[in-house]
Write a protein that holds these residues in place. Structure first.
Motif, short mmCIF file in Angstrom:
data_model
loop_
_atom_site.label_atom_id
_atom_site.label_comp_id
_atom_site.label_asym_id
_atom_site.label_seq_id
_atom_site.Cartn_x
_atom_site.Cartn_y
_atom_site.Cartn_z
N ALA A 225 0.57 -1.27 -0.60
CA ALA A 225 0.52 -0.13 -0.16
C ALA A 225 0.67 1.56 -0.28
O ALA A 225 0.27 1.71 -0.50
CB ALA A 225 -0.86 -0.40 1.61
N THR A 226 1.93 1.24 0.62
CA THR A 226 2.70 2.53 0.74
C THR A 226 3.86 2.55 -0.49
O THR A 226 4.84 3.63 -0.50
CB THR A 226 3.35 2.50 2.21
OG1 THR A 226 4.39 1.49 2.48
CG2 THR A 226 2.69 2.80 3.61
N GLY A 227 4.01 1.66 -1.25
CA GLY A 227 4.69 1.66 -2.36
C GLY A 227 6.16 1.03 -1.68
O GLY A 227 7.13 1.14 -2.49
N GLN A 228 6.82 0.04 -0.78
CA GLN A 228 7.25 0.19 -0.65
C GLN A 228 8.06 -1.60 -1.02
O GLN A 228 9.25 -1.40 -1.01
CB GLN A 228 7.93 -0.48 1.37
CG GLN A 228 7.45 0.86 2.08
CD GLN A 228 7.61 0.22 3.09
OE1 GLN A 228 6.35 0.01 3.80
NE2 GLN A 228 8.83 0.58 4.27
N VAL A 229 7.09 -2.22 -1.59
CA VAL A 229 7.29 -2.85 -2.47
C VAL A 229 5.41 -3.64 -3.44
O VAL A 229 5.22 -2.24 -3.80
CB VAL A 229 7.09 -4.29 -1.91
CG1 VAL A 229 8.66 -4.55 -0.17
CG2 VAL A 229 5.50 -4.92 -1.08
N ASP A 230 6.43 -3.89 -4.31
CA ASP A 230 5.08 -3.74 -5.28
C ASP A 230 3.86 -4.81 -5.26
O ASP A 230 3.12 -4.60 -6.35
CB ASP A 230 5.36 -3.85 -7.40
CG ASP A 230 6.56 -3.33 -6.91
OD1 ASP A 230 6.34 -1.91 -6.85
OD2 ASP A 230 8.07 -3.16 -7.39
N PHE A 231 3.89 -6.28 -4.81
CA PHE A 231 2.69 -6.41 -4.51
C PHE A 231 2.74 -7.42 -3.29
O PHE A 231 4.02 -7.16 -2.39
CB PHE A 231 2.86 -7.42 -5.10
CG PHE A 231 3.52 -8.73 -6.12
CD1 PHE A 231 3.37 -9.78 -4.98
CD2 PHE A 231 4.82 -8.82 -6.58
CE1 PHE A 231 4.95 -10.67 -4.81
CE2 PHE A 231 6.12 -9.57 -6.90
CZ PHE A 231 5.69 -10.78 -6.30
N GLY A 232 1.53 -7.35 -2.82
CA GLY A 232 1.75 -8.55 -1.38
C GLY A 232 0.67 -9.42 -1.16
O GLY A 232 -0.25 -8.74 -1.95
N GLY A 233 1.04 -10.19 0.39
CA GLY A 233 -0.16 -11.06 0.08
C GLY A 233 -0.40 -11.11 1.69
O GLY A 233 0.07 -11.19 2.59
N ALA A 234 -1.59 -11.26 1.18
CA ALA A 234 -2.08 -11.58 3.13
C ALA A 234 -3.75 -12.53 3.11
O ALA A 234 -4.43 -12.74 2.41
CB ALA A 234 -2.86 -10.49 3.97
N PHE A 235 -3.76 -12.90 4.59
CA PHE A 235 -5.45 -13.34 4.45
C PHE A 235 -6.34 -11.86 4.16
O PHE A 235 -6.74 -10.79 4.69
CB PHE A 235 -5.39 -13.37 6.20
CG PHE A 235 -6.65 -13.68 7.44
CD1 PHE A 235 -7.47 -14.50 5.78
CD2 PHE A 235 -7.17 -12.92 7.96
CE1 PHE A 235 -9.06 -13.80 7.79
CE2 PHE A 235 -8.14 -12.73 8.54
CZ PHE A 235 -9.42 -13.75 8.34
N ASN A 236 -7.43 -12.53 3.91
CA ASN A 236 -8.48 -11.93 2.89
C ASN A 236 -9.14 -10.78 3.96
O ASN A 236 -9.56 -10.07 3.95
CB ASN A 236 -9.68 -11.98 2.76
CG ASN A 236 -8.82 -13.10 0.90
OD1 ASN A 236 -7.87 -12.17 0.18
ND2 ASN A 236 -10.00 -14.04 0.91
#
Length: 361
Positions: free
Chosen positions: A87-98
């Motif tokens: 969300a903050t742009g530190q990485v380009d994608f991230g994954g989590a529990f819905n």
């Protein structure tokens, strides 16, 4: 809250094929935003998990990401932290529990879920275990008891809450059940030493504990909800707008990796993951990978449906973490970038019986 039948009923074949057709049209017609393909980002920054292979890593190793490359920037131990970084742009994608995705979106974070990446099925599940001679046999027996899990406010706590609610406990009684954060590697020991009365175990930790014996399941998330996709990868909205072709290559590549893993013999998928971990040279233990059984993604190609998020919207609203009606499931995700087609499926399955090169060709 949605019923079990609604959670486990798959999308109709006609609806699915229609979505595939729309994706194919989108690919052939190009995108409505972003710059030319050559100007778009071709390297995606991401966080990994120590000793594990995530689906994008598998997709890259198989050659499914084509000209898009991954750049590892470190490991995470928390899905909520991973998607916050996206969300903050530190990485380009991230994954989590819905549920974590819903909470972050409710705070107006500029993210969109683009593909499911893990879930629950008969091979991939978490169990809530007690000692074999424990007096705990029902939901009501959990009042005043300690339940050890890897983190709070995520998958395991959601499963516990739903189990207690479905067995008739009031909110006042539910608050008397005490979920505690215990590092996953310490949960079995804490349970056997009676520091906790229930321990949440999954994958290798579950299988090793069951092999040792002396414990039994109170319930599992698969028993509770059947097969379901539990987590999604999210991408920053700005990135999607500026790099639509890259996003499509990434999401479709991950979709192909999901179906490749479904079609291949389990031993082959395990060997591929072990090879990936060894090649990256981070001095990681590959032993746990031998216990891999499934990614657990429910829908074909990881396509997302309203039901995948609605369950957690309802759960969070009941907890008071978000307001009722604050978010709408269909606003939180898109399948636009998932162009996995029947042709891709046929190709991936037809090659299941023969080995691939390291590039996946």
């Amino acid at each position: 809250m949605s019923s079990i039948s609604k959670l486990t009923t798959p999308s109709s074949r006609r609806q699915f094929l229609t979505l595939l057709g729309l994706s194919a049209v989108a690919v052939s017609c190009g995108t409505g935003g972003g710059g030319s393909a050559k100007d778009q980002a071709k390297t995606l920054r991401y966080q990994g998990w120590a000793g594990s292979v995530i689906l994008p890593e598998l997709a890259e190793d198989l050659g499914f990401l084509e000209d898009v490359k991954l750049k590892w920037v470190g490991n995470t131990i928390s899905g909520p932290q991973d998607i916050q970084s996206a969300a903050t742009g530190q990485v380009d994608f991230g994954g989590a529990f819905n549920g974590a995705v819903v909470k972050l979106a409710a705070r107006k974070a500029p993210i969109t879920a683009v593909i499911s990446y893990y879930g629950v099925d008969k091979a991939a599940y978490n169990g809530f275990y007690v000692l074999k001679d424990s007096p705990i046999h029902s939901a009501r027996d959990l009042i005043g008891k300690k339940v050890g899990m890897n983190t709070l406010g995520a998958h395991s706590e959601a499963m516990l809450d739903i189990y207690l609610q479905r067995h008739g406990l009031s909110q006042a009684d539910i608050k008397k059940v005490e979920p505690l954060v215990v590092p996953p590697v310490n949960i079995e020991q804490s349970l056997r030493q009676k520091q906790i009365q229930v321990g949440v175990l999954g994958d290798i930790l579950r299988d090793k504990a069951l092999q040792t014996g002396g414990i039994r399941p109170l319930f599992t998330d698969h028993q509770l909800l059947g097969n379901f996709s539990a987590g999604t990868y999210v991408v920053n909205d700005r990135f999607l707008k500026e790099n639509p072709d890259t996003a499509r290559t990434f999401v479709t590549g991950v979709a192909r990796a999901i179906e490749w893993a479904r079609a291949r013999p389990r031993d082959e998928v395990i060997d591929r993951q072990i090879e990936i971990v060894k090649k990256r040279g981070r001095n990681e233990d590959t032993g746990p990978l031998k216990y891999w059984k499934s990614f657990g993604v429910a829908e074909t190609a990881g396509r997302i449906a309203d039901k995948d998020l609605q369950l957690w919207i309802d759960w969070l609203a009941k907890r008071g973490d978000i307001e009722k009606g604050q978010v709408k499931a269909s606003d939180l995700y898109t399948n636009e970038f998932n162009a996995y087609s029947r042709k891709d499926k046929s190709k991936d399955q037809s090659s299941a019986a023969k080995p691939t090169s390291k590039s996946g060709s």
